[in-house]
Write a protein that holds these residues in place. Structure first.
Motif, PDB file in Angstrom:
ATOM      1  N   HIS A 309       0.817  -1.212   0.000  1.00 21.54           N
ATOM      2  CA  HIS A 309       0.000   0.000   0.000  1.00 21.54           C
ATOM      3  C   HIS A 309       0.848   1.258   0.000  1.00 21.54           C
ATOM      4  CE1 HIS A 309      -2.391   3.219   1.948  1.00 21.54           C
ATOM      5  NE2 HIS A 309      -3.354   2.744   1.196  1.00 21.54           N
ATOM      6  N   TYR A 312       2.039   1.630  -3.760  1.00 20.74           N
ATOM      7  CA  TYR A 312       1.063   2.023  -4.785  1.00 20.74           C
ATOM      8  C   TYR A 312       0.284   3.267  -4.385  1.00 20.74           C
ATOM      9  CZ  TYR A 312      -2.498  -0.896  -2.297  1.00 20.74           C
ATOM     10  OH  TYR A 312      -3.341  -1.467  -1.394  1.00 20.74           O
ATOM     11  N   LYS A 313       0.049   3.469  -3.077  1.00 16.72           N
ATOM     12  CA  LYS A 313      -0.641   4.702  -2.688  1.00 16.72           C
ATOM     13  C   LYS A 313       0.269   5.910  -2.865  1.00 16.72           C
ATOM     14  CE  LYS A 313      -4.213   4.831  -1.261  1.00 16.72           C
ATOM     15  NZ  LYS A 313      -5.519   5.021  -1.901  1.00 16.72           N
ATOM     16  N   TRP A 348       1.867   5.644 -15.360  1.00 15.07           N
ATOM     17  CA  TRP A 348       2.278   5.275 -14.007  1.00 15.07           C
ATOM     18  C   TRP A 348       1.104   5.301 -13.045  1.00 15.07           C
ATOM     19  CZ3 TRP A 348       6.164   2.488 -14.320  1.00 15.07           C
ATOM     20  CH2 TRP A 348       7.242   2.792 -15.137  1.00 15.07           C
ATOM     21  N   ALA A 352      -0.367   2.034 -10.595  1.00 15.19           N
ATOM     22  CA  ALA A 352      -0.799   2.089  -9.204  1.00 15.19           C
ATOM     23  C   ALA A 352      -2.265   1.698  -9.064  1.00 15.19           C
ATOM     24  CB  ALA A 352      -0.555   3.493  -8.645  1.00 15.19           C
ATOM     25  N   SER A 355      -2.620  -1.910  -9.245  1.00 20.10           N
ATOM     26  CA  SER A 355      -2.047  -2.507  -8.034  1.00 20.10           C
ATOM     27  C   SER A 355      -3.056  -2.475  -6.889  1.00 20.10           C
ATOM     28  CB  SER A 355      -0.777  -1.760  -7.636  1.00 20.10           C
ATOM     29  OG  SER A 355       0.228  -1.888  -8.616  1.00 20.10           O
ATOM     30  N   ILE A 356      -3.648  -1.305  -6.631  1.00 20.74           N
ATOM     31  CA  ILE A 356      -4.591  -1.195  -5.523  1.00 20.74           C
ATOM     32  C   ILE A 356      -5.847  -2.028  -5.785  1.00 20.74           C
ATOM     33  CG2 ILE A 356      -5.821   0.836  -6.404  1.00 20.74           C
ATOM     34  CD1 ILE A 356      -5.968   1.904  -3.573  1.00 20.74           C
ATOM     35  N   PHE A 362       0.608  -7.308 -10.267  1.00 16.57           N
ATOM     36  CA  PHE A 362       0.895  -6.107  -9.493  1.00 16.57           C
ATOM     37  C   PHE A 362       0.843  -6.451  -8.001  1.00 16.57           C
ATOM     38  CE2 PHE A 362      -0.879  -4.795 -13.532  1.00 16.57           C
ATOM     39  CZ  PHE A 362       0.032  -3.837 -13.959  1.00 16.57           C
ATOM     40  N   CYS A 432       8.690   3.981  -8.245  1.00 17.56           N
ATOM     41  CA  CYS A 432       7.604   3.397  -7.462  1.00 17.56           C
ATOM     42  C   CYS A 432       6.802   2.400  -8.306  1.00 17.56           C
ATOM     43  CB  CYS A 432       6.700   4.526  -6.962  1.00 17.56           C
ATOM     44  SG  CYS A 432       6.048   4.285  -5.308  1.00 17.56           S
ATOM     45  N   GLY A 433       6.524   2.743  -9.554  1.00 15.68           N
ATOM     46  CA  GLY A 433       5.770   1.848 -10.422  1.00 15.68           C
ATOM     47  C   GLY A 433       6.503   0.554 -10.707  1.00 15.68           C
ATOM     48  N   CYS A 436       6.176  -1.750  -7.779  1.00 18.36           N
ATOM     49  CA  CYS A 436       4.842  -2.363  -7.723  1.00 18.36           C
ATOM     50  C   CYS A 436       4.760  -3.566  -8.656  1.00 18.36           C
ATOM     51  CB  CYS A 436       3.774  -1.332  -8.102  1.00 18.36           C
ATOM     52  SG  CYS A 436       3.520  -0.019  -6.886  1.00 18.36           S
TER      53      CYS A 436
END
Length: 599
Positions: A309, A312-313, A348, A352, A355-356, A362, A432-433, A436
């Protein structure tokens, strides 16, 4: 390589906060120097956490108490690791910011988060807990808008109340046990002080109905500050709940309610960052529920989901922050067509969003499913179904609604001004991506750090049934969005949820205070008008009489005397020598007569 020396990450960030104000202005404006200096602290943190040997470090004796700054075990290491990763990425994303306040506030905030994670006792937790509150408040104010000022004060008020609950609990615990030990609490043996401590932690975890500070403050924070805020406050609360309150049934129920409640409000929101803020409430609900269920799998699921979290957040807030930075608004009803103007931001962001939503490949897929499967294995069917419902709402709001209205929305191209993004923002989003995706493809990257040992079969996300279930769930979510697209079309409206009650309480309290104060003021005004004013007028008359009869008489009499003496002196000065000799003779005879008479 491991070492028995622990370089506490908080110390590096505190040193950065102290150093930033003293850097010469000309040197500070150099982006390379500024960025390099800011990256030192997270790099030190990463090195320290990846090389330290589990153990107890940094015991300080103060006021007859032993404060343990460094309790290093599997649970603290996994949270410390992801904190260091997001701090590093956040520094890169915000490298273009010149405002020193951003670096000072961010460093204090991150230092507080690390301090709580590695604290070995409740008193140390409390000290760093308050440091987090102060640093995050200033990150909200760094937006420098009228809305951010009000949100910052409300945020600080909420966390002050939560801190007071925590302080009351740990003081009562010390009085009862003589210790500030931070250990797990058996719910069957809980005392009042344990419940007070739990309430203090739940404020930071944004447990409904104590959550209203989050969707109020996070959307109003600065673009880069929000990236830090979505990672540290609630996840630090998840850590302390996992450390001290695993297996509490109230958390299992509250967490599931959070998961559903958050997505319901996210589906009807208009502001992109407010949508993501409600989804923090929802996603933290999975973690709180996993902690409350308390099995090894659900605890690992909560920790894994916290790790995923944060990544991806953070990327979601980077994407929406990039939109806000570029076009000046994050309101969906004013956006659309940005896919052609900000294509990499769209790419990107979708990483995310998937992912979430728990899409296979992911990291949300390998963490969220663990918590839900753990709830099902523990025969908590209702809780598992509640989390599945929340997963549907997540994909509808964050995976479909937000990107559709922001990047497409039926518009060929966004017609407003689009400000170019600094390159470092793209670098931060890309890092960050990629993480993930990497964790989703190679789950062992994350699973190897999970704290609980699971006997029997280990959780394996990549099985045909889990992949099919995820696909069916996402497909159903897409169909639900299509059927409800007219209902959840964004409108320029602010939804207050429980904040409405808080504001009502505030208004009632203010009226309860202001009404008697206004009545007292009215009475005092009348008393002053009838008694005080007349007394003052009488005193004025008295002082006027004294001025005329007393002061004026003395001053004027002295002036008249001096004037008359002057006139006599002027008349005596005739410039005639004979007159002066005669006057001298008269004076001399007079003096002689006085001497002869008294002699």
């Amino acid at each position: 390589m491991e070492t028995s020396v622990f370089y506490h990450p908080s110390m590096a960030f505190l040193a950065l906060a102290l150093l930033v104000p003293f850097v010469p202005a000309a040197l500070w404006k150099n982006k390379a120097f500024r960025g390099g200096l800011a990256l030192l602290a997270p790099l030190i943190a990463l090195y320290s956490i990846f090389t330290v040997t589990p153990g107890m470090y940094g015991a300080l004796e103060y006021l007859d108490q032993t404060l343990v700054l460094g309790r290093v075990d599997k649970l603290s290491i996994v949270f410390g690791q992801v904190f260091a990763v997001i701090a590093f990425i956040g520094c890169i994303y915000g490298m273009h910011v010149e405002d020193r306040g951003h670096y000072v506030a961010g460093s204090l905030y991150v230092a507080g988060g690390f301090g709580c994670v590695f604290a070995g006792d409740l008193l140390t937790v409390f000290l760093f807990w308050e440091l987090m509150s102060i640093g995050s408040t200033f990150l909200i104010w760094q937006a420098r808008t009228r809305e951010s000022v009000g949100a910052g004060f409300r945020y600080f008020l909420y966390h002050t109340v939560g801190g007071l609950f925590l302080l009351a609990g740990l003081l009562l615990k010390y009085k009862a046990t003589g210790s500030f030990a931070f250990v797990g609490v058996n719910p069957a043996e809980a005392h009042l002080y344990d419940w007070l401590i739990l309430i203090g932690f739940c404020v930071n975890a944004a447990v409904v109905p104590l959550h209203a500070w989050l969707p109020d403050a996070y959307p109003r924070a600065s673009v880069c500050g929000a990236v830090y805020m979505c990672a540290f406050t609630t996840k630090t609360a998840v850590y302390v709940l996992a450390r001290g309150f695993a297996g509490w049934e109230v958390l299992a129920v509250a967490g599931t309610c959070m998961a559903v409640f958050g997505v319901l409000y996210a589906c009807i929101e208009n502001n992109a960052r407010r949508i993501l803020s409600y989804h923090i409430v929802s996603q933290v609900g999975y973690m709180v529920a996993g902690i409350g269920i308390g099995t090894a799998m659900t605890l690992n699921g909560a920790v894994a989901h916290a790790y995923a979290h944060i990544l991806y957040k953070g990327l979601l807030f980077m994407g929406t922050g990039a939109i806000l930075y570029s076009v000046g608004t994050a309101k969906l009803d004013k956006l659309g067509g940005l896919a052609y103007r900000l294509p990499w931001v769209m790419v990107w962001y979708m990483v995310a969003a998937l992912s979430i939503s728990g899409m296979p490949l992911f990291n949300g897929f390998i963490s969220k499913t663990m918590t839900i499967a753990g709830a099902a294995e523990a025969h908590r069917t209702i809780l598992a179904l509640g989390m599945e419902v929340a997963a549907v709402g997540t994909f509808i709001s964050v995976g479909i609604k937000l990107p559709y209205f922001a990047f497409w929305g039926g518009k060929k191209e966004y017609t407003g001004e689009v400000k170019p993004l600094p390159f470092n923002m793209y670098v931060g989003m890309a890092l960050c991506g990629l993480l993930c995706i990497a964790q989703g493809v190679y789950p062992h990257m994350l699973y190897q750090y999970l704290p609980m040992e699971i006997e029997g079969h280990h959780f394996v996300p990549w099985t045909i049934d889990k992949v099919i279930n995820a696909g069916l769930l996402l497909g159903f979510s897409g169909l639900a969005f299509y059927l409800t697209r007219e209902i959840i079309t964004p409108h320029a409206k602010l939804n207050l949820d429980f904040d409405w009650f808080y504001r009502l309480i505030g208004r009632v309290t203010m009226r309860a205070i202001c009404w008697p104060v206004s009545k007292v003021d009215d009475v005092w005004t009348e008393v002053y008008r009838t008694v005080g004013l007349r007394a003052l007028l009488g005193m004025g008359d008295g002082t006027s009489w004294f001025d005329k009869k007393g002061i004026d008489t003395v001053v004027d009499g002295s002036a008249y005397t001096v004037r008359n003496i002057g006139r006599l002196g002027a008349k005596a000065q005739t410039a005639n020598l004979q007159d002066y000799l005669a006057l001298a003779a008269v004076l001399g005879l007079g003096i002689f007569a006085l001497v002869w008479y008294f002699g």
